[in-house]
Design a protein around this motif. Structure first.
Motif, mmCIF file in Angstrom:
data_model
loop_
_atom_site.group_PDB
_atom_site.id
_atom_site.type_symbol
_atom_site.label_atom_id
_atom_site.label_comp_id
_atom_site.label_asym_id
_atom_site.label_seq_id
_atom_site.Cartn_x
_atom_site.Cartn_y
_atom_site.Cartn_z
ATOM 1 N N ARG A 1 -13.160 17.518 -40.788
ATOM 2 C CA ARG A 1 -12.031 18.356 -40.395
ATOM 3 C C ARG A 1 -12.555 19.564 -39.627
ATOM 4 N NH1 ARG A 1 -10.162 20.753 -44.678
ATOM 5 N NH2 ARG A 1 -8.493 21.688 -43.512
ATOM 6 N N LYS B 1 -18.461 19.081 -53.319
ATOM 7 C CA LYS B 1 -17.588 18.116 -52.624
ATOM 8 C C LYS B 1 -18.215 16.724 -52.633
ATOM 9 C CE LYS B 1 -15.555 17.532 -48.034
ATOM 10 N NZ LYS B 1 -14.911 18.263 -46.940
ATOM 11 N N LYS C 1 -16.827 12.272 -37.938
ATOM 12 C CA LYS C 1 -16.108 13.542 -37.741
ATOM 13 C C LYS C 1 -15.547 14.057 -39.042
ATOM 14 C CE LYS C 1 -12.776 12.182 -35.186
ATOM 15 N NZ LYS C 1 -11.517 12.447 -34.518
#
Ligand code: BTN
Length: 230
Positions: free
Chosen positions: A38, A101, A36
């Motif tokens: 955000r 990222k 998962k």
């Protein structure tokens, strides 16, 4: 501190919700079947390509928990900076390098426990990272080879350190700001499908991003917006 390795799990965060509470327990999975991210997103979790780690702590008082994402972001950044010092932070808690990222953090402060999930792209190829909602890279793409077990240990130690700062109230958002180059710059905000720009002025003591937009001061809450800068 206890570090447990699992072969496969749905999500290390979910795993820590199901088991009896043990403070400073960390779990690392070789792969996640339901990783998962955000804001309801999924997190790419192929076997042995990333660090998928979660840590378990006593819950924080709601007043202190608003800074958890920022503090844990600094904790992960500092672990990665031991390899190379050009990693930086993007509010609220992404670790970036070269505009892409490399790691993300998912803190969940529940009534009986605080769980902090950390995902680091370790040895993904650029091809494997294509098609994500944000530009992404991995340590390997950035020329860093590292052992996932060693990284897990380093990250866990830093999470403990920054959890203590949060509990004692000694975590200073200025430390986050010092690693966050978007401060002082023009940024693009995505909020409920609307897109606007403004100047990021800083982060307040509750962890909100302060934005100047058309001469007005706005406080942005991390759960509601996504911010980009170039
Ligand atoms: C983000 O969206 O940036 C946060 C990503 C967090 C991913 C990590 S991987 C280990 C832990 N387990 C999960 O399901 N998510 C977190």
């Amino acid at each position: 501190m206890e570090l447990v390795f699992l072969e496969e799990v749905d999500s290390t965060n979910e795993y820590l919700k199901r088991i009896p509470f043990r403070s400073n327990l960390f779990v690392v999975a070789r792969r996640q079947t339901g990783g998962k991210g955000r804001r309801g997103k999924s997190w790419l979790s192929l076997p042995d390509k990333g660090l998928y780690l979660s840590g378990l702590f006593e819950p924080l008082h709601p007043k202190k928990s608003s800074l958890a994402g920022l503090a844990f972001g600094v904790a992960v950044l500092r672990a990665l900076q031991e390899f190379k010092d050009d990693f930086y932070l993007k509010w609220p808690n992404d670790v970036y390098v070269n505009g892409k990222k490399v790691a993300g953090i998912l803190p969940e402060n529940l009534s009986d426990r605080l769980i902090v999930g950390v995902g680091v792209n370790v040895s993904y190829t650029l091809q494997e990272l294509q098609g994500l909602s944000h530009p992404a890279t991995s340590l390997l793409v950035e020329g860093i080879r590292c052992d996932i077990g060693e990284l897990a240990l380093k990250v866990s130690q830093n999470l403990i350190l920054y959890y203590e700062k949060l509990r004692e109230g000694t975590f200073d958002v200025k430390e986050f700001e010092s690693f966050c180059p978007m401060i002082g710059k023009e940024v693009t905000v995505l909020e409920n499908g609307f897109c606007y720009t403004g100047k990021a002025l800083g982060i307040d003591r509750e962890g909100y991003l302060l934005l100047e937009k058309d001469g007005e001061l706005k406080r942005l809450f991390s759960a509601e917006v996504s911010v980009r800068f170039n």
